[in-house]
Design a protein around this motif. Structure first.
Motif, PDB file in Angstrom:
ATOM      1  N   ASP A 135       0.827  -1.212   0.000  1.00  0.00           N
ATOM      2  CA  ASP A 135       0.000   0.000   0.000  1.00  0.00           C
ATOM      3  C   ASP A 135       0.860   1.259   0.000  1.00  0.00           C
ATOM      4  O   ASP A 135       0.536   2.250  -0.666  1.00  0.00           O
ATOM      5  N   PHE A 136       1.971   1.237   0.733  1.00  0.00           N
ATOM      6  CA  PHE A 136       2.852   2.400   0.751  1.00  0.00           C
ATOM      7  C   PHE A 136       3.492   2.626  -0.617  1.00  0.00           C
ATOM      8  O   PHE A 136       3.606   3.766  -1.089  1.00  0.00           O
ATOM      9  N   LEU A 137       3.917   1.539  -1.267  1.00  0.00           N
ATOM     10  CA  LEU A 137       4.477   1.676  -2.611  1.00  0.00           C
ATOM     11  C   LEU A 137       3.451   2.266  -3.570  1.00  0.00           C
ATOM     12  O   LEU A 137       3.788   3.051  -4.468  1.00  0.00           O
ATOM     13  N   VAL A 139       0.860   4.312  -2.691  1.00  0.00           N
ATOM     14  CA  VAL A 139       0.732   5.732  -2.360  1.00  0.00           C
ATOM     15  C   VAL A 139       1.912   6.514  -2.917  1.00  0.00           C
ATOM     16  O   VAL A 139       1.740   7.598  -3.503  1.00  0.00           O
ATOM     17  N   ARG A 140       3.100   5.970  -2.755  1.00  0.00           N
ATOM     18  CA  ARG A 140       4.293   6.676  -3.240  1.00  0.00           C
ATOM     19  C   ARG A 140       4.208   6.908  -4.747  1.00  0.00           C
ATOM     20  O   ARG A 140       4.569   7.987  -5.246  1.00  0.00           O
ATOM     21  N   ARG A 141       3.730   5.912  -5.483  1.00  0.00           N
ATOM     22  CA  ARG A 141       3.598   6.063  -6.936  1.00  0.00           C
ATOM     23  C   ARG A 141       2.537   7.101  -7.284  1.00  0.00           C
ATOM     24  O   ARG A 141       2.736   7.934  -8.182  1.00  0.00           O
ATOM     25  N   LEU A 142       1.397   7.064  -6.588  1.00  0.00           N
ATOM     26  CA  LEU A 142       0.336   8.028  -6.862  1.00  0.00           C
ATOM     27  C   LEU A 142       0.801   9.456  -6.599  1.00  0.00           C
ATOM     28  O   LEU A 142       0.488  10.382  -7.364  1.00  0.00           O
ATOM     29  N   PRO A 309       2.702  -4.663  -5.941  1.00  0.00           N
ATOM     30  CA  PRO A 309       3.102  -5.779  -5.072  1.00  0.00           C
ATOM     31  C   PRO A 309       4.109  -5.337  -4.007  1.00  0.00           C
ATOM     32  O   PRO A 309       5.023  -4.555  -4.285  1.00  0.00           O
ATOM     33  N   GLY A 310       3.920  -5.830  -2.800  1.00  0.00           N
ATOM     34  CA  GLY A 310       4.875  -5.552  -1.743  1.00  0.00           C
ATOM     35  C   GLY A 310       6.213  -6.209  -2.032  1.00  0.00           C
ATOM     36  O   GLY A 310       6.292  -7.218  -2.728  1.00  0.00           O
ATOM     37  N   ASP A 311       7.290  -5.654  -1.451  1.00  0.00           N
ATOM     38  CA  ASP A 311       8.621  -6.111  -1.852  1.00  0.00           C
ATOM     39  C   ASP A 311       9.627  -6.009  -0.705  1.00  0.00           C
ATOM     40  O   ASP A 311      10.667  -5.366  -0.837  1.00  0.00           O
ATOM     41  N   TYR A 312       9.368  -6.681   0.415  1.00  0.00           N
ATOM     42  CA  TYR A 312      10.353  -6.701   1.485  1.00  0.00           C
ATOM     43  C   TYR A 312      11.718  -7.206   1.022  1.00  0.00           C
ATOM     44  O   TYR A 312      12.753  -6.732   1.511  1.00  0.00           O
ATOM     45  N   PRO A 313      11.777  -8.166   0.074  1.00  0.00           N
ATOM     46  CA  PRO A 313      13.099  -8.623  -0.365  1.00  0.00           C
ATOM     47  C   PRO A 313      13.973  -7.512  -0.933  1.00  0.00           C
ATOM     48  O   PRO A 313      15.206  -7.646  -0.953  1.00  0.00           O
ATOM     49  N   ALA A 314      13.362  -6.414  -1.387  1.00  0.00           N
ATOM     50  CA  ALA A 314      14.152  -5.326  -1.970  1.00  0.00           C
ATOM     51  C   ALA A 314      15.105  -4.718  -0.945  1.00  0.00           C
ATOM     52  O   ALA A 314      16.175  -4.217  -1.321  1.00  0.00           O
TER      53      ALA A 314
END
Length: 358
Positions: A135-137, A139-142, A309-314
């Motif tokens: 969800d944060f990713l 918002v950041r894109r929007l 998609p969420g991406d903790y591995p990043a």
């Protein structure tokens, strides 16, 4: 060409943070190898060996640091009170360090650690994994795309319904434990707000101990004014009988509302791995947030926005890159110190009933 050897990682702490977050993420990252887990608990030692057959187990952090020359990175996922002394000891042993949030109790302690790391030319990073929530990713894109116009108010919540305290150091009233929901969930909320909208100039907070038998704050609100002009309203609670939207972001042309939590934590708790056979960090269309104006999303207002998609591995992929190239880590100690300054101001504001200027 032969693949480059992996960086050998020592993990201190194998409770929830170590076992559900750090160990599986490290193990799934190309270029990193989980070498040693530190825990004195026999049950947790057995769990670590069962899940990672090649891992070594140590009873104490001292035993790990005695082998500093055999390691390339130390990850500290032990209780909050140990973060600063263990990070300092690891840096003094010549090892790069990742520390679970919060990096320290105060901004001054965080800056001292940053100075030590810089003086020795070592990486020091705080694990702010919620920057890679789905969800944060989104918002950041929007925000970056201008889909909301000029953002005026950012509302963000981590709310839970836990009417009975669970106990343990996270709910301890001892200041040395750095417990309470402000430093637990607030560390994420403040970091996200600062990442999106820049430094805060004023902080106002309300903080309460609501549950019978609770010792530390379990229901807290923070209002930030950013130098950019955006106002952030942040809620964190263990006593929310009805959960509000995770995000409500209001701009001059549109707003975005998103309910529910990123699925990555639940997947990791269930023992799933990012490098497993199933798509990672994705959620179904029924969970997507909505973008629009003039009507509530609960009555059909706005259009659904596919969640990134969420991406903790990043995070750990970026850590491996930093170790390889000397590049800036994905979260710096200086950024962690800025967030800690806000948390300190929030605690002062709540105690004295006033707005604190930074």
């Amino acid at each position: 060409m032969a693949a480059s050897p992996s960086f050998r990682v020592g993990l201190i702490g194998y409770g929830l943070a170590g076992s559900a977050f750090h160990a599986p993420l490290v193990a799934a990252t190309d270029g990193l190898a989980l070498d040693t887990v530190v825990t004195s608990d026999p049950g947790r030692q057995a769990q670590a060996r069962d899940r990672y057959p090649d891992v070594r187990v140590a009873d104490t952090a001292e035993a790990l640091l005695d082998r500093a020359g055999e390691l390339d990175l130390v990850v500290i996922a032990s209780p909050n009170r140990t973060h600063v002394p263990l990070a300092r000891a690891a840096l003094e042993a010549g090892l790069p360090v990742v520390v679970d949030k919060p990096l320290a109790a105060t901004a001054a302690e965080a800056r001292d650690l940053a100075a030590l790391a810089e003086s020795r030319g070592l990486l020091l990073s705080a694990f702010q994994n919620r920057r890679w929530d789905n969800d944060f990713l989104t918002v950041r894109r929007l925000v970056a795309d201008g889909a909301l116009g000029r953002v005026q108010r950012f509302e963000s919540r981590f709310e839970r319904w836990r009417p009975q305290p669970k106990g343990g150091w996270r709910e301890s009233g001892d200041p040395a434990e750095i417990g309470g929901i402000l430093y637990d969930l607030g560390s994420h909320l403040v970091d996200q707000a600062l990442t999106l909208f820049g430094r805060a100039t004023t902080v106002y907070a309300e903080s309460d101990v609501r549950r019978p038998g609770a010792e530390a704050d379990d229901d807290t609100f923070i209002a930030l004014t950013h130098a950019s002009g955006v106002r952030s309203h942040l809620w964190m609670s263990a006593t929310a009988a009805q959960l509000g939207p995770r995000f409500r972001v209001l701009g001059t042309t549109a707003g975005y509302v998103k309910y529910g939590l990123d699925p990555q934590e639940a997947a990791l708790r269930e023992g799933l791995r990012p490098d497993g056979p199933h798509p990672w960090g994705e959620e179904p269309p029924g969970s997507w947030g909505r973008l629009g104006s003039g009507e509530s999303p609960l009555t059909g207002g706005g259009e659904p926005v596919p969640t990134v998609p969420g991406d903790y591995p990043a995070y750990y992929a970026a850590i491996a890159h930093s170790l390889r190239t000397g590049a800036r880590p994905p979260v710096t100690a200086e950024e962690a110190a800025e967030a800690l300054a806000v948390l300190e101001a929030a605690r002062l504001s709540a105690a004295e009933g006033r707005t604190v200027h930074l």
